[in-house]
Scaffold this active site. Structure first.
Site, PDB file in Angstrom:
ATOM      1  N   SER A  78      40.941  43.388  46.447  1.00 38.40           N
ATOM      2  CA  SER A  78      40.013  42.764  45.493  1.00 38.40           C
ATOM      3  C   SER A  78      40.162  43.257  44.059  1.00 38.40           C
ATOM      4  O   SER A  78      39.479  42.769  43.166  1.00 38.40           O
ATOM      5  CB  SER A  78      38.567  42.949  45.959  1.00 38.40           C
ATOM      6  OG  SER A  78      38.268  42.024  46.978  1.00 38.40           O
ATOM      7  N   LYS A  81      40.700  40.607  41.460  1.00 40.35           N
ATOM      8  CA  LYS A  81      39.614  39.942  40.740  1.00 40.35           C
ATOM      9  C   LYS A  81      39.514  40.409  39.286  1.00 40.35           C
ATOM     10  O   LYS A  81      38.913  39.721  38.451  1.00 40.35           O
ATOM     11  CB  LYS A  81      38.284  40.180  41.454  1.00 40.35           C
ATOM     12  CG  LYS A  81      38.175  39.524  42.828  1.00 40.35           C
ATOM     13  CD  LYS A  81      36.809  39.771  43.455  1.00 40.35           C
ATOM     14  CE  LYS A  81      36.653  39.059  44.793  1.00 40.35           C
ATOM     15  NZ  LYS A  81      37.404  39.706  45.880  1.00 40.35           N
ATOM     16  N   SER A 324      31.868  41.637  45.195  1.00 43.96           N
ATOM     17  CA  SER A 324      33.258  41.258  45.477  1.00 43.96           C
ATOM     18  C   SER A 324      33.331  39.975  46.307  1.00 43.96           C
ATOM     19  O   SER A 324      33.881  39.935  47.406  1.00 43.96           O
ATOM     20  CB  SER A 324      33.989  42.395  46.206  1.00 43.96           C
ATOM     21  OG  SER A 324      35.384  42.244  46.082  1.00 43.96           O
TER      22      SER A 324
END
Length: 485
Positions: A78, A81, A324
């Protein structure tokens, strides 16, 4: 006077430069003497056998103060991101809002709509059953009590690919791998789009548990094969949607004093939303003559009845980045593709990410990715490159919004601490680390900003793969950075 002012300013800038150089030199000296050995020992002892990439930069100058396999490309999970969010703020802007609209075709006669209802989506991850109920009220306000036509979902804003590349079959039932369409709903204000919440509740021993669904079952079917057992026995209940079906199977044993809750993906967000809307219409007393829902574009001649706009992107970043949220990341990618390249696909959106990276002089050849959420195991980036992104975005006019969206270490407020709320609790790091977590099978990552014990700000990126449970070692590394610097 002007010349005197300019002379004073140049002198002050020179002083600041000397101070910055001195601080940077001192930090470099500390790292050379102590931190380098400490981190290397931690990696050798606690991350043996793993692929590790670490970079530490001065937050002001961007100078690399320490690196360990800085050029090694690792799965970012993640941490991906961080790039997606930067591109979204740059391309869409912090004030961007998603829109969902309700249209009618045909004419209204004696309370009967002789035509179709069109629910047009543009990817709003915050659309809820309450919004659909408000749409039904708007229809009632127009005097409509029956629809003699179809209920149509317009999800043409995005393409028809519901899943990003790299989603494993075993993950498809779970919220972090939800399908994405332009017409989708979320069950609560976490905005896990494309999911419903299924809860099994113990009843009487020997009986089936009761099942609660939030917000609505829609076009899904619950198959309850579970049993209620005595208190104290193991809770073995699983709640899963069978692959490529609308069946959610609840199985296993549930102690009478326990519950089991799971966020389960829907098979197709558009058809599920339309099925929910059918029920909402029926509850509002609006009849419809055709049960089967359809997907089609809204005709230009259709009449607008109601419109819902989401919160701003700046506001949406809080649940998205703090928790997330993969679904929101995937939606942002497709939205960027639609807005910038006129095609609402993952491929078009990822091209926008590359264009943004090039615009701030990142070497995009160092990035390998096939989604914007980080779910794919094919994604790769080095800590050197990740930390370079974090340094360069500090010059963007939206950086404060970006920075505020990051989880804050040890802050127990879920929408502040996010995925770091139970990590880095030591006084050296609590409230002083602003960073994005990342986790996949065998992968742990953490990249962001920290305020060290000296009061200076630093940028760090620690990426680890091929090692389970590496987050504890990563936290120890970050704590050591905070202590020594």
């Amino acid at each position: 006077m002007k010349r005197k002012w300019m002379t004073m300013m140049m002198a002050w800038i020179l002083v600041l430069g000397m101070i910055t150089f001195q601080n940077s030199a001192q930090a470099k000296e500390v790292i050379d003497k102590t931190l380098s050995d400490s981190i290397t020992n931690m990696v050798d002892e606690k991350l043996a056998g793993a692929e590790v990439s670490i970079t530490i930069r001065d937050g002001f100058s961007g100078e690399i103060l320490y690196d360990y396999n800085a050029l090694t490309a690792v799965k970012p999970a993640s941490n991906m991101k961080l790039l997606t969010t930067a591109a979204a703020l740059d391309v869409l802007g912090k004030d961007y809002r998603f829109t969902t609209s309700l249209y009618t075709s045909g004419k209204i006669s004696n309370g009967v709509l002789k035509g179709n209802l069109y629910l047009k989506g543009e990817g709003d991850p915050t659309l809820s059953i309450e919004d659909l109920q408000r749409f039904a009220k708007e229809l009632k306000a127009k005097g409509i009590h029956k629809v003699d036509g179809r209920i149509v979902g317009d999800d043409k804003w995005f393409d028809n690919d519901l899943l990003t590349p790299g989603i494993w079959v075993g993950d498809e039932s779970y919220y972090y791998a939800a399908p994405i369409s332009a017409l989708t709903t979320s069950p609560n204000t976490d905005y896990d789009t494309g999911t419903i919440i299924v809860e099994a509740i113990g009843t009487a021993v020997g009986d089936l548990p009761s099942i609660k669904v939030t917000p609505h079952i829609g076009d899904l079917q619950i198959v309850n094969e579970a049993g209620t057992v005595e208190a104290g026995k193991p809770n073995t209940v699983t709640i899963e949607r069978l692959y490529e079906t609308n069946k959610i199977v609840v199985s296993g044993n549930l102690p009478i004093d326990k519950t089991k809750r799971e966020w389960v993906t829907v098979k197709h967000p558009t058809t599920h939303t339309l099925s929910m809307f059918q029920e909402v219409l029926a509850e509002a007393g609006i009849e419809y003559s055709k049960d089967k829902v359809f997907q089609a574009a809204t005709p230009k001649s259709a009449q607008l009845v109601a419109k819902k706009q989401s919160m701003t992107l700046e506001e949406l970043l809080i649940p998205y980045m703090k928790l997330s949220n993969n679904g929101i990341a995937d939606i942002l990618v497709k939205t960027m593709g639609k807005v910038k390249n006129h095609h609402g696909s993952t491929e078009a959106g990822l091209q926008v990410l590359r264009e943004y990276g090039n615009s701030i002089n990142l070497n995009m050849a160092d990035w390998q990715f096939e989604d914007g959420s980080g779910m794919s195991h094919e994604n790769r980036v080095s800590s050197l490159t990740m930390s370079e992104l974090l340094f360069k975005v500090q010059g963007e006019d939206w950086f404060t919004t970006y920075f505020n969206s990051l989880p804050i270490a040890a802050n127990t407020d879920r929408m502040v601490g996010g995925t770091l709320r139970n990590r880095l609790k030591d006084p050296l790091t609590a409230g002083k680390v602003y960073a994005k977590t990342g986790s996949l099978t065998g992968v742990s990552t953490l990249s962001g900003y920290l305020e060290a014990s000296s009061g200076q700000s630093y940028i760090f990126s620690v990426l680890v793969q091929n090692k389970s449970g590496a987050s504890t070692a990563i936290d120890e590394i970050v704590k050591e950075i905070a202590k020594e610097l």
